[in-house]
Design a protein around this motif. Structure first.
Motif, PDB file in Angstrom:
ATOM      1  N   TRP A  34       0.808  -1.225   0.000  1.00  0.00           N
ATOM      2  CA  TRP A  34       0.000   0.000   0.000  1.00  0.00           C
ATOM      3  C   TRP A  34       0.843   1.279   0.000  1.00  0.00           C
ATOM      4  CZ3 TRP A  34      -0.041  -3.787   3.764  1.00  0.00           C
ATOM      5  CH2 TRP A  34       0.683  -3.515   4.929  1.00  0.00           C
ATOM      6  N   THR A 139     -12.566  -2.998  -8.700  1.00  0.00           N
ATOM      7  CA  THR A 139     -12.396  -2.862  -7.255  1.00  0.00           C
ATOM      8  C   THR A 139     -12.112  -4.232  -6.663  1.00  0.00           C
ATOM      9  OG1 THR A 139     -13.913  -0.981  -7.180  1.00  0.00           O
ATOM     10  CG2 THR A 139     -13.487  -2.119  -5.105  1.00  0.00           C
ATOM     11  N   ASN A 141     -11.824  -7.446  -4.263  1.00  0.00           N
ATOM     12  CA  ASN A 141     -12.670  -8.020  -3.223  1.00  0.00           C
ATOM     13  C   ASN A 141     -11.831  -8.303  -1.979  1.00  0.00           C
ATOM     14  OD1 ASN A 141     -11.265 -10.396  -3.719  1.00  0.00           O
ATOM     15  ND2 ASN A 141     -12.990 -11.453  -4.693  1.00  0.00           N
ATOM     16  N   ASP A 142     -12.456  -8.916  -0.980  1.00  0.00           N
ATOM     17  CA  ASP A 142     -11.768  -9.138   0.293  1.00  0.00           C
ATOM     18  C   ASP A 142     -10.533 -10.021   0.122  1.00  0.00           C
ATOM     19  OD1 ASP A 142     -11.687  -9.045   3.312  1.00  0.00           O
ATOM     20  OD2 ASP A 142     -11.952 -11.205   3.039  1.00  0.00           O
ATOM     21  N   ARG A 145      -7.639  -8.092  -1.355  1.00  0.00           N
ATOM     22  CA  ARG A 145      -7.029  -7.218  -0.345  1.00  0.00           C
ATOM     23  C   ARG A 145      -6.159  -8.035   0.604  1.00  0.00           C
ATOM     24  NH1 ARG A 145     -12.311  -5.118  -0.203  1.00  0.00           N
ATOM     25  NH2 ARG A 145     -12.659  -6.071   1.851  1.00  0.00           N
ATOM     26  N   THR A 152      -8.922  -3.967   5.625  1.00  0.00           N
ATOM     27  CA  THR A 152      -9.843  -2.838   5.645  1.00  0.00           C
ATOM     28  C   THR A 152      -9.558  -1.906   4.470  1.00  0.00           C
ATOM     29  OG1 THR A 152      -8.344  -1.590   7.093  1.00  0.00           O
ATOM     30  CG2 THR A 152     -10.075  -2.907   8.150  1.00  0.00           C
ATOM     31  N   GLY A 153     -10.490  -0.967   4.261  1.00  0.00           N
ATOM     32  CA  GLY A 153     -10.316  -0.011   3.180  1.00  0.00           C
ATOM     33  C   GLY A 153     -10.649  -0.630   1.834  1.00  0.00           C
ATOM     34  N   SER A 154     -10.184   0.031   0.783  1.00  0.00           N
ATOM     35  CA  SER A 154     -10.477  -0.441  -0.566  1.00  0.00           C
ATOM     36  C   SER A 154      -9.211  -0.445  -1.410  1.00  0.00           C
ATOM     37  CB  SER A 154     -11.547   0.447  -1.228  1.00  0.00           C
ATOM     38  OG  SER A 154     -11.039   1.767  -1.402  1.00  0.00           O
ATOM     39  N   THR A 156      -8.368  -0.236  -5.627  1.00  0.00           N
ATOM     40  CA  THR A 156      -8.819  -0.101  -7.005  1.00  0.00           C
ATOM     41  C   THR A 156      -7.647  -0.350  -7.932  1.00  0.00           C
ATOM     42  OG1 THR A 156     -10.428   1.559  -6.307  1.00  0.00           O
ATOM     43  CG2 THR A 156      -9.992   1.401  -8.657  1.00  0.00           C
ATOM     44  N   ARG A 176      -7.070   3.488   2.647  1.00  0.00           N
ATOM     45  CA  ARG A 176      -7.069   2.821   3.946  1.00  0.00           C
ATOM     46  C   ARG A 176      -7.524   3.785   5.027  1.00  0.00           C
ATOM     47  NH1 ARG A 176      -1.885   1.108   5.621  1.00  0.00           N
ATOM     48  NH2 ARG A 176      -2.772  -0.730   6.626  1.00  0.00           N
TER      49      ARG A 176
END
Length: 256
Positions: A34, A139, A141-142, A145, A152-154, A156, A176
């Protein structure tokens, strides 16, 4: 001083270079997925279980939450670090991709993944300036990630192609929570830093491209943004909006 080893993975339309620098200060900070300016190689492989077994035998540090491959829309995947802390994702190829592979070997496909602070800013550099071709945006998915070490967060992801060689580049933007630990920490890479990602792109019309790059306000690592002449051609190091070094190379007539 430095030395470079040139490599090529099976079914990969671009080469890889490993460079080791001597007698110069180097940072050895390990990037998290990240962190803007982080990158990873995504190797889609013929037999993920066999690759994971070898990684486990070598005690490769695992970033993926849970420490085992997870099912994602693009196949089972796991993220690890190489001996220098660089991020490497291994992903199971589909049976169709395995059948279509033109060469033998573990690797079926290879993609380059870049973490960016803002995708629109990165797209201005890679799509508008350099002409990368936009393919799709999704986007995560879990599971995707978690492969990248977050719950948590997203996330893209924008998939692009490098014109001429059909190489895949993914621009990834994490959003995040402000309280997330560890927080995202942008990079300002130097050539000699351990794990520093560098793009080397072969271009035509280098002078015109450098003029457009300077006019758009992008920075250069090369002094004055002036090309350096070598027997193979001329080159300049530019810096993308997230600190990644991009080497623009115009081959000499003889090199071509």
């Amino acid at each position: 001083r430095f030395r470079t080893v040139f490599m090529r993975a099976a079914n990969t339309p671009f080469g890889l270079e490993l460079s080791e620098f001597f007698d110069v200060p180097r940072s050895e900070r390990h990037a998290n997925p990240w962190d803007p300016g982080a990158s990873k190689l995504i190797f889609t492989v013929r037999d993920l279980n066999a690759v994971v077994a070898r990684l486990t035998a070598r005690r490769a540090p695992v970033v993926t939450i849970g420490g085992v491959p997870l099912n994602t829309p693009n196949g089972r995947a796991m993220l690890v670090r190489d001996p220098d802390g660089y991020l490497v994702e291994v992903r199971q190829a589909s049976s169709a991709a395995v059948t279509a592979a033109k060469a033998s070997g573990d690797v079926i496909e290879t993609a380059i993944w870049l973490s960016v602070a803002r995708r629109e800013r990165a797209l201005a550099f890679y799509e508008k300036l350099l002409g990368f071709e936009l393919r799709a945006t999704s986007t995560a998915n879990d599971a995707e990630r978690r492969v990248n070490g977050v719950t948590t967060g997203s996330l893209t992801q924008t998939v692009m192609s490098i014109p001429g060689i059909e190489a895949t580049v993914v621009l990834a933007e994490f959003a995040r929570p402000a309280t997330a630990i560890p927080a995202a920490k942008p990079f300002e890479w130097r050539v000699q830093d351990v794990g520093a990602p560098q793009f080397q792109l072969e271009v035509a019309g280098l002078d015109a491209l450098l003029e457009r790059t300077a006019r758009a306000g992008y920075r250069f690592l090369s002094v004055g943004g002036e090309p350096i002449q070598r027997p193979f051609g001329r080159f300049v190091f530019a810096i993308d909006p997230d600190g990644i070094l991009v080497e623009l190379v115009e081959p000499s007539t003889r090199a071509q």
